[in-house]
Design a protein around this motif. Structure first.
Motif, PDB file in Angstrom:
ATOM      1  N   LEU A 157      56.313 -54.487 -85.012  1.00 32.96           N
ATOM      2  CA  LEU A 157      54.941 -54.075 -85.244  1.00 32.96           C
ATOM      3  C   LEU A 157      54.446 -53.337 -84.015  1.00 32.96           C
ATOM      4  CD1 LEU A 157      53.544 -57.365 -86.768  1.00 32.96           C
ATOM      5  CD2 LEU A 157      54.262 -55.332 -87.980  1.00 32.96           C
ATOM      6  N   THR A 158      53.763 -52.266 -84.257  1.00 33.78           N
ATOM      7  CA  THR A 158      53.239 -51.515 -83.128  1.00 33.78           C
ATOM      8  C   THR A 158      51.946 -52.167 -82.661  1.00 33.78           C
ATOM      9  OG1 THR A 158      52.078 -50.045 -84.629  1.00 33.78           O
ATOM     10  CG2 THR A 158      54.262 -49.355 -83.891  1.00 33.78           C
ATOM     11  N   PRO A 159      51.708 -52.186 -81.389  1.00 35.76           N
ATOM     12  CA  PRO A 159      50.446 -52.759 -80.913  1.00 35.76           C
ATOM     13  C   PRO A 159      49.270 -51.919 -81.368  1.00 35.76           C
ATOM     14  CG  PRO A 159      51.636 -51.749 -79.110  1.00 35.76           C
ATOM     15  CD  PRO A 159      52.541 -51.719 -80.300  1.00 35.76           C
ATOM     16  N   ARG A 160      48.130 -52.567 -81.443  1.00 33.75           N
ATOM     17  CA  ARG A 160      46.931 -51.868 -81.877  1.00 33.75           C
ATOM     18  C   ARG A 160      46.548 -50.812 -80.850  1.00 33.75           C
ATOM     19  NH1 ARG A 160      41.619 -55.117 -83.502  1.00 33.75           N
ATOM     20  NH2 ARG A 160      40.628 -53.976 -81.841  1.00 33.75           N
ATOM     21  N   PRO A 161      46.296 -49.603 -81.289  1.00 39.02           N
ATOM     22  CA  PRO A 161      45.925 -48.569 -80.322  1.00 39.02           C
ATOM     23  C   PRO A 161      44.606 -48.918 -79.635  1.00 39.02           C
ATOM     24  CG  PRO A 161      46.089 -47.664 -82.552  1.00 39.02           C
ATOM     25  CD  PRO A 161      46.378 -49.111 -82.636  1.00 39.02           C
ATOM     26  N   ASP A 162      44.491 -48.507 -78.401  1.00 40.73           N
ATOM     27  CA  ASP A 162      43.302 -48.839 -77.624  1.00 40.73           C
ATOM     28  C   ASP A 162      42.066 -48.078 -78.069  1.00 40.73           C
ATOM     29  OD1 ASP A 162      44.679 -50.674 -76.114  1.00 40.73           O
ATOM     30  OD2 ASP A 162      45.259 -49.171 -74.616  1.00 40.73           O
ATOM     31  N   ASP A 163      42.252 -47.001 -78.824  1.00 33.56           N
ATOM     32  CA  ASP A 163      41.099 -46.214 -79.216  1.00 33.56           C
ATOM     33  C   ASP A 163      40.349 -46.814 -80.405  1.00 33.56           C
ATOM     34  OD1 ASP A 163      43.160 -45.720 -80.942  1.00 33.56           O
ATOM     35  OD2 ASP A 163      42.763 -43.576 -81.135  1.00 33.56           O
ATOM     36  N   ARG A 164      40.943 -47.808 -81.069  1.00 35.46           N
ATOM     37  CA  ARG A 164      40.241 -48.459 -82.173  1.00 35.46           C
ATOM     38  C   ARG A 164      39.243 -49.466 -81.626  1.00 35.46           C
ATOM     39  NH1 ARG A 164      44.373 -50.881 -86.307  1.00 35.46           N
ATOM     40  NH2 ARG A 164      42.559 -52.125 -86.696  1.00 35.46           N
ATOM     41  N   PRO A 165      38.069 -49.558 -82.225  1.00 30.94           N
ATOM     42  CA  PRO A 165      37.092 -50.529 -81.733  1.00 30.94           C
ATOM     43  C   PRO A 165      37.543 -51.955 -82.104  1.00 30.94           C
ATOM     44  CG  PRO A 165      36.252 -49.429 -83.678  1.00 30.94           C
ATOM     45  CD  PRO A 165      37.541 -48.752 -83.310  1.00 30.94           C
ATOM     46  N   PRO A 166      37.135 -52.935 -81.346  1.00 32.87           N
ATOM     47  CA  PRO A 166      37.509 -54.312 -81.681  1.00 32.87           C
ATOM     48  C   PRO A 166      36.854 -54.739 -82.993  1.00 32.87           C
ATOM     49  CG  PRO A 166      35.953 -54.271 -79.858  1.00 32.87           C
ATOM     50  CD  PRO A 166      36.330 -52.868 -80.144  1.00 32.87           C
ATOM     51  N   ILE A 167      37.448 -55.723 -83.624  1.00 27.54           N
ATOM     52  CA  ILE A 167      36.927 -56.208 -84.905  1.00 27.54           C
ATOM     53  C   ILE A 167      35.629 -56.959 -84.654  1.00 27.54           C
ATOM     54  CG2 ILE A 167      37.388 -57.700 -86.863  1.00 27.54           C
ATOM     55  CD1 ILE A 167      40.356 -57.173 -86.386  1.00 27.54           C
ATOM     56  N   ARG A 168      34.599 -56.593 -85.408  1.00 28.53           N
ATOM     57  CA  ARG A 168      33.301 -57.258 -85.253  1.00 28.53           C
ATOM     58  C   ARG A 168      33.284 -58.546 -86.054  1.00 28.53           C
ATOM     59  NH1 ARG A 168      30.444 -52.233 -87.143  1.00 28.53           N
ATOM     60  NH2 ARG A 168      29.948 -53.703 -88.776  1.00 28.53           N
ATOM     61  N   PHE A 169      32.389 -59.452 -85.679  1.00 23.91           N
ATOM     62  CA  PHE A 169      32.277 -60.739 -86.350  1.00 23.91           C
ATOM     63  C   PHE A 169      31.933 -60.562 -87.830  1.00 23.91           C
ATOM     64  CE2 PHE A 169      29.704 -64.290 -87.871  1.00 23.91           C
ATOM     65  CZ  PHE A 169      30.602 -65.329 -87.714  1.00 23.91           C
ATOM     66  N   GLY A 170      31.044 -59.635 -88.130  1.00 25.45           N
ATOM     67  CA  GLY A 170      30.630 -59.417 -89.518  1.00 25.45           C
ATOM     68  C   GLY A 170      31.800 -58.993 -90.401  1.00 25.45           C
ATOM     69  N   ASP A 171      32.653 -58.133 -89.881  1.00 19.95           N
ATOM     70  CA  ASP A 171      33.822 -57.689 -90.642  1.00 19.95           C
ATOM     71  C   ASP A 171      34.803 -58.838 -90.856  1.00 19.95           C
ATOM     72  OD1 ASP A 171      32.755 -55.142 -90.686  1.00 19.95           O
ATOM     73  OD2 ASP A 171      33.890 -54.495 -88.908  1.00 19.95           O
ATOM     74  N   ALA A 172      35.010 -59.621 -89.792  1.00 17.60           N
ATOM     75  CA  ALA A 172      35.913 -60.759 -89.917  1.00 17.60           C
ATOM     76  C   ALA A 172      35.351 -61.773 -90.912  1.00 17.60           C
ATOM     77  CB  ALA A 172      36.131 -61.418 -88.557  1.00 17.60           C
ATOM     78  N   TRP A 173      34.037 -61.991 -90.881  1.00 20.54           N
ATOM     79  CA  TRP A 173      33.416 -62.947 -91.796  1.00 20.54           C
ATOM     80  C   TRP A 173      33.550 -62.468 -93.241  1.00 20.54           C
ATOM     81  CZ3 TRP A 173      32.118 -67.748 -92.174  1.00 20.54           C
ATOM     82  CH2 TRP A 173      31.305 -68.166 -93.208  1.00 20.54           C
ATOM     83  N   LYS A 174      33.373 -61.176 -93.497  1.00 22.70           N
ATOM     84  CA  LYS A 174      33.521 -60.645 -94.862  1.00 22.70           C
ATOM     85  C   LYS A 174      34.948 -60.843 -95.368  1.00 22.70           C
ATOM     86  CE  LYS A 174      29.945 -57.124 -94.526  1.00 22.70           C
ATOM     87  NZ  LYS A 174      29.667 -55.691 -94.403  1.00 22.70           N
ATOM     88  N   THR A 175      35.914 -60.607 -94.509  1.00 26.21           N
ATOM     89  CA  THR A 175      37.307 -60.793 -94.892  1.00 26.21           C
ATOM     90  C   THR A 175      37.585 -62.259 -95.195  1.00 26.21           C
ATOM     91  OG1 THR A 175      37.949 -58.964 -93.491  1.00 26.21           O
ATOM     92  CG2 THR A 175      39.698 -60.454 -94.165  1.00 26.21           C
ATOM     93  N   TYR A 176      37.101 -63.143 -94.331  1.00 25.37           N
ATOM     94  CA  TYR A 176      37.304 -64.584 -94.537  1.00 25.37           C
ATOM     95  C   TYR A 176      36.650 -65.039 -95.837  1.00 25.37           C
ATOM     96  CZ  TYR A 176      36.482 -69.566 -94.066  1.00 25.37           C
ATOM     97  OH  TYR A 176      36.401 -70.909 -94.309  1.00 25.37           O
ATOM     98  N   TRP A 177      35.407 -64.643 -96.069  1.00 24.77           N
ATOM     99  CA  TRP A 177      34.695 -65.109 -97.245  1.00 24.77           C
ATOM    100  C   TRP A 177      35.313 -64.552 -98.533  1.00 24.77           C
ATOM    101  CZ3 TRP A 177      32.448 -69.147 -98.509  1.00 24.77           C
ATOM    102  CH2 TRP A 177      31.644 -69.239 -99.631  1.00 24.77           C
ATOM    103  N   SER A 178      35.836 -63.346 -98.496  1.00 24.13           N
ATOM    104  CA  SER A 178      36.485 -62.800 -99.694  1.00 24.13           C
ATOM    105  C   SER A 178      37.751 -63.595-100.023  1.00 24.13           C
ATOM    106  CB  SER A 178      36.797 -61.323 -99.530  1.00 24.13           C
ATOM    107  OG  SER A 178      37.781 -61.130 -98.537  1.00 24.13           O
ATOM    108  N   ALA A 179      38.480 -64.038 -98.995  1.00 23.89           N
ATOM    109  CA  ALA A 179      39.672 -64.861 -99.237  1.00 23.89           C
ATOM    110  C   ALA A 179      39.276 -66.228 -99.784  1.00 23.89           C
ATOM    111  CB  ALA A 179      40.470 -65.016 -97.949  1.00 23.89           C
ATOM    112  N   VAL A 180      38.207 -66.810 -99.257  1.00 29.69           N
ATOM    113  CA  VAL A 180      37.748 -68.123 -99.738  1.00 29.69           C
ATOM    114  C   VAL A 180      37.278 -68.019-101.183  1.00 29.69           C
ATOM    115  CG1 VAL A 180      35.961 -69.879 -99.432  1.00 29.69           C
ATOM    116  CG2 VAL A 180      37.230 -69.040 -97.464  1.00 29.69           C
ATOM    117  N   LYS A 181      36.571 -66.925-101.515  1.00 30.13           N
ATOM    118  CA  LYS A 181      36.097 -66.750-102.890  1.00 30.13           C
ATOM    119  C   LYS A 181      37.259 -66.651-103.871  1.00 30.13           C
ATOM    120  CE  LYS A 181      33.215 -63.306-102.239  1.00 30.13           C
ATOM    121  NZ  LYS A 181      32.233 -62.244-102.481  1.00 30.13           N
ATOM    122  N   MET A 182      38.382 -66.081-103.440  1.00 29.49           N
ATOM    123  CA  MET A 182      39.545 -66.006-104.326  1.00 29.49           C
ATOM    124  C   MET A 182      40.146 -67.387-104.552  1.00 29.49           C
ATOM    125  SD  MET A 182      41.760 -62.608-103.514  1.00 29.49           S
ATOM    126  CE  MET A 182      42.232 -63.174-101.909  1.00 29.49           C
TER     127      MET A 182
END
Length: 81
Positions: free
Chosen positions: A30-55
């Protein structure tokens, strides 16, 4: 009847390494994450988590209800038998 063929004798050689020795393993590929990408925000992580829980939530509720039904039926059988 013919002659039986001899089985090959397997010889194990202990080289002193343990199963946890990972020194000979290359990276995951796996290639490391490029430095030019912004870090993952809490809101995005929460949306991903909640969508998995809803499934998983309906399946979990059905399983728990099924286990409760089996427990109730077993309780009825042993209570009145």
């Amino acid at each position: 009847m013919g002659r039986k063929q001899k089985k090959e004798k397997i010889v194990y050689i202990d080289d002193g390494r343990t199963l946890a020795d990972m020194s000979g393993v290359k990276g995951s590929g796996l290639t490391p994450r490029p430095d030019d990408r912004p870090p993952i925000r809490f809101g995005d992580a929460w949306k991903t988590y909640w969508s998995a829980v809803k499934m998983m939530l309906p399946v979990t509720l059905v399983f728990v209800a099924g286990m409760a039904l089996v427990y109730f039926l077993a309780w009825l059988v042993f209570k009145f038998a």
